[in-house]
Design a protein around this motif. Structure first.
Motif, PDB file in Angstrom:
ATOM      1  N   VAL A   1      -4.753  -0.864  -4.579  1.00 44.31           N
ATOM      2  CA  VAL A   1      -4.459  -0.296  -3.240  1.00 44.31           C
ATOM      3  C   VAL A   1      -5.756  -0.191  -2.443  1.00 44.31           C
ATOM      4  N   GLN A   2      -6.818   0.347  -3.032  1.00 43.51           N
ATOM      5  CA  GLN A   2      -8.096   0.514  -2.335  1.00 43.51           C
ATOM      6  C   GLN A   2      -8.669  -0.830  -1.888  1.00 43.51           C
TER       7      GLN A   2
ATOM      8  N   ILE B   1       0.833  -1.208   0.000  1.00 42.12           N
ATOM      9  CA  ILE B   1       0.000   0.000   0.000  1.00 42.12           C
ATOM     10  C   ILE B   1       0.870   1.261   0.000  1.00 42.12           C
ATOM     11  N   GLU B   2       1.905   1.261   0.869  1.00 41.36           N
ATOM     12  CA  GLU B   2       2.807   2.419   0.960  1.00 41.36           C
ATOM     13  C   GLU B   2       3.520   2.658  -0.386  1.00 41.36           C
TER      14      GLU B   2
ATOM     15  N   VAL C   1      -6.695  -2.057   1.095  1.00 40.14           N
ATOM     16  CA  VAL C   1      -7.025  -1.272   2.304  1.00 40.14           C
ATOM     17  C   VAL C   1      -8.337  -1.782   2.898  1.00 40.14           C
TER      18      VAL C   1
ATOM     19  N   LYS D   1       0.589   3.587  -3.276  1.00 37.96           N
ATOM     20  CA  LYS D   1      -0.586   4.441  -3.020  1.00 37.96           C
ATOM     21  C   LYS D   1      -0.592   5.716  -3.871  1.00 37.96           C
TER      22      LYS D   1
END
Length: 540
Positions: free
Chosen positions: A288-289, A275-276, A292, A279
């Motif tokens: 990514v979404q 994610i980092e 999350v 993003k």
């Protein structure tokens, strides 16, 4: 017989139980375990109705009699120990009291006009008393007291003259004589000598009712219970098996939970790195979404609650000479009672003597003579060169300054030690967080024992003289002490009723009997194998 359904209980700001459930079924023998302050005594009070749950339900089957032995025995005086025990026997004791009253009335000339009614009532009461086995009651009461090591004089003397420890035995005897449907026993093994403990073991094995008990004696628990209910973090967890099986199961469960936690943490770390990394990239926005959202839905695995006490490591004790303590031709009497008559004994470096003998055999007297707390009538007691002795006796707990806190007591004893090392020492002996700020006057017996032990072992002697060192210690502190003393290189002379402690630490046995003194090479385990008995008072 007894069901606890989704009970919750607060004690001030402390949460003891959160939607906790457990059951005690007919004939079951259950050990109740958990750290100090977890709520074991509160659970007993909830079952007996002395306390109420905030939520949930405690249900007891109709017509179930419950006998509850607690450490708070209350006032006892003005009766013999036998009478006090018989008073706890339920309806039969009330009938016995009425029978005694009627006998007095029948002998009273002033009540001659009531004689006919009194004789009729006496016949009815006597018949009921016989029906309930009343005439055998005193015999049974004496049998129980005898099992708990009372002499005939103690049984018939005023119970008010007994020490607190013996009054505890009277309170325990009341419950045992009562033989209720359910026994709740809170630390019944405290204050008992090894002979009484083994007698109680046999009694409880033969008891047909349901039993729930706490005990700091693992051997005692192992021999009696077949189920463990653990209180931890407000939850009640049930394990089938004895205490040893529970320990293994708990360790396995903890290991599995740790592995599960580690796997999840590794997976979460990997997802968070993705994610980092992506993003800020529009091309990976959907991925990514999605990740999350997935992470938000994952139920987190908690790390296992660790209850291991900190292991105390002995600083090295200075080396003593080979001869640590020598008694030659020692005579010691109390009034007309001779304890030692020309007694010779020697403790040498690295020997660990456990002293066995029934009440009054002279175990504590021997320790006092060697520690210099008592003088022989004749003969000599000499301590060898370079011997630095540490003596733990029950009265040592009374010498703590009540106005000092736990930490101040340690600072006072070791002014040169750093705060960090003293806090570690306090933690090893069960004083963490705000516990170190408690005043000594408010400490329980167990807390005082731990503090005295901590003071004695921080600057280690090379000769330990210990009189019932485990009397007030919980199972975890006891295990820590055994592990620490197993590494100790000095000499030891000790008295204990804890068979696990005796077996783990002794390499010599001194047995004091009316027939004479016997010395055995090898520790307590070898002594049991050679004599066929776990204590000298059990010999047939």
């Amino acid at each position: 017989m007894i069901h606890l359904d989704n009970i919750s209980k607060h004690n001030g700001h402390q949460i003891l139980f959160v939607e906790a459930s457990a059951a005690l079924l007919r004939g079951e023998k259950v050990g109740l375990v958990g750290p100090n302050g977890a709520g074991k005594t509160t659970l007993f009070r909830l079952i007996t109705g002395q306390d109420q749950a905030d939520e949930g339900q405690v249900s007891v089957d109709r017509n179930t009699t419950i006998g509850y032995f607690s450490q708070d025995v209350g006032e006892m005086e003005g009766k013999s120990a036998v009478a006090e025990v018989m008073d706890g026997a339920g309806p039969v004791s009330e009938i016995a009291a009425e029978l005694a009253g009627l006998e007095a009335a029948l002998a009273d000339p002033g009540r001659a006009d009531e004689m006919e009614a009194l004789i009729e009532r006496y016949g009815e009461v006597q018949s009921r008393f016989e029906e309930l086995g009343g005439y055998a009651l005193e015999g049974r009461a004496r049998e129980v007291l005898d099992g708990l090591s009372f002499t005939q004089e103690m049984m018939d003397g005023d119970v008010g003259n007994l020490s607190g420890g013996w009054k505890m035995r009277v309170a325990l005897a009341r419950i045992l004589l009562m033989r209720p449907d359910v026994m709740l026993l809170d630390e019944p093994s405290n204050h008992l000598d090894i002979e009484s403990l083994i007698w109680l073991e046999e009694f409880l094995k033969g008891y047909e009712g349901a039993l729930m008990m706490t005990s700091h004696d693992r051997e005692f628990m192992n021999r009696i219970v077949t189920k463990i209910v653990e209180i931890d973090g407000g939850v009640l967890t049930t394990y089938s098996g004895d205490y040893e099986f529970y320990e293994g199961q708990r360790a396995q469960k903890e290991k599995q939970q740790q592995a599960q936690f580690d796997r999840q943490q590794a997976m979460l770390a990997k997802e968070l790195r993705f994610i980092e990394r992506f993003k800020a990239r529009a091309s990976h926005a959907a991925q990514v979404q999605s990740r999350v959202k997935t992470l938000e839905k994952i139920e987190r695995v908690e790390p296992p609650k660790r209850r291991q006490s900190v292991l105390f490591e002995f600083p090295s004790a200075p080396r003593s000479g080979e001869d640590v303590a020598t008694l030659k031709g020692v005579h010691k009497s109390y009034g007309s009672r001779s304890i030692y008559d020309g007694f010779d004994f020697q403790v040498r470096r690295r020997e660990r003597w456990c002293v066995m003998g029934i009440n009054g055999a002279g175990k504590s007297t021997l320790l006092k003579l060697i520690a210099g707390a008592s003088e022989p009538d004749r003969g000599t007691v000499s301590i060898g060169p370079s011997v630095k002795m540490g003596y733990f006796a029950q009265h040592a707990m009374d010498l703590l300054d009540g106005d000092l806190t736990v930490f101040e007591s340690l600072e006072h004893a070791f002014p040169q030690a750093g705060q960090g090392s003293l806090r570690t020492l306090a933690g090893c002996f069960g004083f963490s967080g705000d516990d170190v700020e408690k005043k000594c006057r408010v400490l329980s017996g167990g807390e005082k024992a731990r503090l005295v032990m901590a003071q004695m072992l921080f600057d280690p002697p090379n000769f330990l003289v210990l009189d019932e060192p485990t009397n007030h210690l919980d199972l975890m502190t006891k295990e820590m002490l055994i592990k620490a003393l197993a590494e100790y290189e000095g000499a030891m002379l000790f008295v204990s009723h804890d068979r696990h402690f005796l077996a783990a630490l002794s390499n010599r046995v001194l047995e004091l009997t009316p027939e004479g003194v016997h010395q055995y090479g090898g520790g307590y385990t070898e002594y049991v194998e050679r004599t066929g008995q776990e204590a000298p008072g059990l010999r047939s």
